[in-house]
Design a protein around this motif. Structure first.
Motif, mmCIF file in Angstrom:
data_model
loop_
_atom_site.group_PDB
_atom_site.id
_atom_site.type_symbol
_atom_site.label_atom_id
_atom_site.label_comp_id
_atom_site.label_asym_id
_atom_site.label_seq_id
_atom_site.Cartn_x
_atom_site.Cartn_y
_atom_site.Cartn_z
ATOM 1 N N PHE A 1 0.834 -1.196 0.000
ATOM 2 C CA PHE A 1 0.000 0.000 0.000
ATOM 3 C C PHE A 1 0.871 1.249 0.000
ATOM 4 C CE2 PHE A 1 -2.405 -3.189 2.635
ATOM 5 C CZ PHE A 1 -3.271 -3.556 1.622
ATOM 6 N N GLU A 2 0.254 2.350 -0.450
ATOM 7 C CA GLU A 2 0.963 3.624 -0.457
ATOM 8 C C GLU A 2 1.251 4.085 0.976
ATOM 9 O OE1 GLU A 2 2.276 5.789 -2.559
ATOM 10 O OE2 GLU A 2 1.909 4.434 -4.252
ATOM 11 N N PRO A 3 2.500 4.426 1.276
ATOM 12 C CA PRO A 3 2.791 4.963 2.613
ATOM 13 C C PRO A 3 2.174 6.346 2.784
ATOM 14 C CG PRO A 3 4.718 5.150 1.198
ATOM 15 C CD PRO A 3 3.691 4.351 0.421
ATOM 16 N N PHE A 4 1.930 6.715 4.016
ATOM 17 C CA PHE A 4 1.343 8.026 4.298
ATOM 18 C C PHE A 4 2.282 9.117 3.801
ATOM 19 C CE2 PHE A 4 0.623 11.429 7.636
ATOM 20 C CZ PHE A 4 -0.526 11.918 7.037
ATOM 21 N N PRO A 5 1.810 9.991 2.908
ATOM 22 C CA PRO A 5 2.697 11.016 2.343
ATOM 23 C C PRO A 5 2.847 12.266 3.208
ATOM 24 C CG PRO A 5 0.561 11.113 1.275
ATOM 25 C CD PRO A 5 0.499 9.954 2.236
ATOM 26 N N GLY A 6 2.159 12.317 4.333
ATOM 27 C CA GLY A 6 2.203 13.502 5.190
ATOM 28 C C GLY A 6 1.015 14.404 4.934
ATOM 29 N N GLY B 1 -5.715 21.477 -5.242
ATOM 30 C CA GLY B 1 -5.112 21.476 -6.566
ATOM 31 C C GLY B 1 -3.992 20.463 -6.747
ATOM 32 N N ARG B 2 -3.561 19.793 -5.663
ATOM 33 C CA ARG B 2 -2.501 18.786 -5.791
ATOM 34 C C ARG B 2 -2.955 17.674 -6.726
ATOM 35 N NH1 ARG B 2 2.865 17.814 -4.222
ATOM 36 N NH2 ARG B 2 2.432 18.517 -2.091
ATOM 37 N N LYS B 3 -2.130 17.355 -7.728
ATOM 38 C CA LYS B 3 -2.460 16.314 -8.687
ATOM 39 C C LYS B 3 -1.497 15.150 -8.504
ATOM 40 C CE LYS B 3 -3.376 15.548 -13.620
ATOM 41 N NZ LYS B 3 -3.476 16.186 -14.947
ATOM 42 N N SER B 4 -2.050 13.944 -8.343
ATOM 43 C CA SER B 4 -1.197 12.779 -8.106
ATOM 44 C C SER B 4 -2.008 11.502 -8.304
ATOM 45 C CB SER B 4 -0.628 12.810 -6.684
ATOM 46 O OG SER B 4 -0.024 11.583 -6.351
ATOM 47 N N PRO B 5 -1.376 10.446 -8.818
ATOM 48 C CA PRO B 5 -2.078 9.155 -8.883
ATOM 49 C C PRO B 5 -2.398 8.594 -7.497
ATOM 50 C CG PRO B 5 0.237 8.918 -9.511
ATOM 51 C CD PRO B 5 -0.039 10.389 -9.439
ATOM 52 N N VAL B 6 -1.678 9.053 -6.486
ATOM 53 C CA VAL B 6 -1.978 8.632 -5.112
ATOM 54 C C VAL B 6 -3.371 9.128 -4.712
ATOM 55 C CG1 VAL B 6 -1.304 8.880 -2.684
ATOM 56 C CG2 VAL B 6 0.448 8.554 -4.445
ATOM 57 N N ILE B 7 -3.700 10.349 -5.104
ATOM 58 C CA ILE B 7 -5.014 10.906 -4.776
ATOM 59 C C ILE B 7 -6.104 10.154 -5.530
ATOM 60 C CG2 ILE B 7 -6.467 12.970 -4.984
ATOM 61 C CD1 ILE B 7 -3.896 14.610 -4.407
ATOM 62 N N GLU B 8 -5.830 9.765 -6.768
ATOM 63 C CA GLU B 8 -6.811 8.965 -7.502
ATOM 64 C C GLU B 8 -7.033 7.623 -6.804
ATOM 65 O OE1 GLU B 8 -7.584 6.896 -11.890
ATOM 66 O OE2 GLU B 8 -6.003 8.426 -11.656
ATOM 67 N N GLY B 9 -5.948 6.987 -6.338
ATOM 68 C CA GLY B 9 -6.089 5.728 -5.622
ATOM 69 C C GLY B 9 -6.897 5.890 -4.341
ATOM 70 N N MET B 10 -6.656 6.998 -3.636
ATOM 71 C CA MET B 10 -7.419 7.293 -2.424
ATOM 72 C C MET B 10 -8.896 7.483 -2.758
ATOM 73 S SD MET B 10 -7.441 10.780 -0.244
ATOM 74 C CE MET B 10 -8.428 11.427 -1.594
ATOM 75 N N ASP C 1 -3.383 4.614 6.864
ATOM 76 C CA ASP C 1 -2.964 3.207 6.891
ATOM 77 C C ASP C 1 -4.173 2.280 6.857
ATOM 78 O OD1 ASP C 1 -0.339 4.007 6.961
ATOM 79 O OD2 ASP C 1 -0.047 3.598 9.091
ATOM 80 N N ARG C 2 -5.265 2.666 7.518
ATOM 81 C CA ARG C 2 -6.467 1.839 7.528
ATOM 82 C C ARG C 2 -7.175 1.837 6.156
ATOM 83 N NH1 ARG C 2 -5.035 -0.980 10.737
ATOM 84 N NH2 ARG C 2 -5.396 -0.988 12.973
ATOM 85 N N LEU C 3 -6.985 2.902 5.363
ATOM 86 C CA LEU C 3 -7.649 2.990 4.064
ATOM 87 C C LEU C 3 -7.017 2.032 3.058
ATOM 88 C CD1 LEU C 3 -9.897 4.394 2.473
ATOM 89 C CD2 LEU C 3 -8.262 6.202 1.890
ATOM 90 N N GLU C 4 -5.710 1.748 3.203
ATOM 91 C CA GLU C 4 -5.009 0.790 2.353
ATOM 92 C C GLU C 4 -5.121 1.153 0.870
ATOM 93 O OE1 GLU C 4 -6.369 -3.112 3.514
ATOM 94 O OE2 GLU C 4 -5.137 -3.093 5.328
ATOM 95 N N VAL C 5 -4.547 2.298 0.539
ATOM 96 C CA VAL C 5 -4.509 2.753 -0.857
ATOM 97 C C VAL C 5 -3.438 1.940 -1.595
ATOM 98 C CG1 VAL C 5 -4.024 4.707 -2.381
ATOM 99 C CG2 VAL C 5 -5.248 5.069 -0.209
ATOM 100 N N PRO C 6 -3.803 1.242 -2.670
ATOM 101 C CA PRO C 6 -2.811 0.420 -3.383
ATOM 102 C C PRO C 6 -1.634 1.261 -3.909
ATOM 103 C CG PRO C 6 -5.033 -0.134 -4.079
ATOM 104 C CD PRO C 6 -5.141 1.112 -3.246
ATOM 105 N N LYS C 7 -0.461 0.641 -3.939
ATOM 106 C CA LYS C 7 0.700 1.329 -4.489
ATOM 107 C C LYS C 7 0.467 1.659 -5.960
ATOM 108 C CE LYS C 7 4.528 -0.348 -1.624
ATOM 109 N NZ LYS C 7 5.263 0.870 -1.376
ATOM 110 N N VAL C 8 0.968 2.823 -6.367
ATOM 111 C CA VAL C 8 0.829 3.255 -7.762
ATOM 112 C C VAL C 8 2.201 3.328 -8.418
ATOM 113 C CG1 VAL C 8 -1.281 4.510 -7.285
ATOM 114 C CG2 VAL C 8 0.909 5.699 -7.087
#
Length: 289
Positions: free
Chosen positions: A208-213, A220-229, A282-289
């Motif tokens: 899973f994606e680690p917590f990015p802070g 306006g932040r654009k990221s595939p992590v946000i799409e996964g979330m 961590d509980r949301l478990e966003v898959p790694k991108v």
């Protein structure tokens, strides 16, 4: 020394810490909240995690266990450190000091009652639930030297089986509330089995994606992590979006939807502000991108 506070738990310290009795072996005591009386013919909705957490940090602090565990979501709250006694057992004056009887005497209340309804499905026994988070809970309790044994047998029904005084004094391991001397309860009725080789969940490799802070989540932040979330929030029935365009851009819909996720985990008030924190992420478990 093991961590007195379970890393995966929301820390909700109620204070009034007091030592355990180290002449007793390390033990854990299993409870269910049993906060409603339902039947197979008339199941009832499960009480929200936040309600029980509020009870144990408020008017029910005098009955607080160490850990409140939601087996449907894997959410935990901890009210007292493992090094302190808890208060969820009746303790007769002059008796064995049941709440303190152990190098540790870790008490767990599982958010459950027989025939509770969750998402339209009724659950007769705790072991019928997903038991989410059990591996984490078991690993943390094992780190305190509690052996994987039930001196009075693993609970399989809501029945009373009081532990003899000599066995209580000399045998460590797991006990049901139904086993504890001086008490009259019959819970938990069932409990999940032990993993054959429990691992430390803090060091396990997870896909899973680690917590990015928290500062990552800016308008306006654009990221595939946000799409996964975004996709995970929808999957968790926390969809508060007005549009599914721009899935990879952080915006107001993400804040609303993440607030719903935090509330699902038991966060209340300002703690459910829609800004991801490490525990909820961590509980949301966003898959790694």
């Amino acid at each position: 020394m093991p961590n007195p506070w379970m890393p995966q738990a929301l820390k909700a310290d109620v204070g009034d810490h007091a030592p355990c009795d180290p002449e007793f072996p390390a033990r854990a005591i299993a409870h269910i909240t049993a906060d409603r009386e339902a039947t197979a013919e008339a199941p009832l909705d499960l009480i929200p995690f936040a309600n029980l957490m509020g009870f144990f940090t408020g008017s029910g602090s005098g009955q607080a266990p160490h850990i409140l565990w939601d087996p449907f979501t894997g959410t935990f709250a901890q009210f007292l450190p493992a090094t302190s006694r808890a208060k969820a057992l009746f303790d007769a004056a002059g008796g064995t000091r049941t709440n303190r009887a152990g190098k540790v005497a870790i008490q767990i209340e599982s958010l459950f009652f027989p025939h509770c309804l969750v998402n339209g499905k009724a659950f007769a026994k705790l072991i019928d639930t997903p038991c989410e988070g059990w591996a984490d809970l078991h690993a943390w309790i094992s780190s305190w030297g509690v052996p994987d044994v039930w001196p009075m047998g693993r609970p399989t029904s809501l029945s009373r089986n009081t532990c003899p005084a000599d066995k209580w004094r000399t045998h460590g391991g797991w006990y049901a509330h139904a086993h504890v001397p001086e008490n009259d309860h019959v819970d938990p009725g069932s409990w999940p089995t032990f993993a054959s080789q429990p691992t430390d969940p803090s060091s396990a490799e997870r896909p899973f994606e680690p917590f990015p802070g928290a500062s990552f989540f800016q308008a306006g932040r654009k990221s595939p992590v946000i799409e996964g979330m975004h996709r995970r929030l929808v999957a968790e029935h926390c969809d508060r979006y007005t549009s599914h365009a721009g899935l990879d851009v952080w915006g107001a819909g993400d804040v609303r939807s993440y607030t719903a996720w935090q509330q699902k985990l038991g966060f209340v008030g300002n703690a459910a502000d829609g800004v991801p924190g490490r525990f909820s992420w961590d509980r949301l478990e966003v898959p790694k991108v």
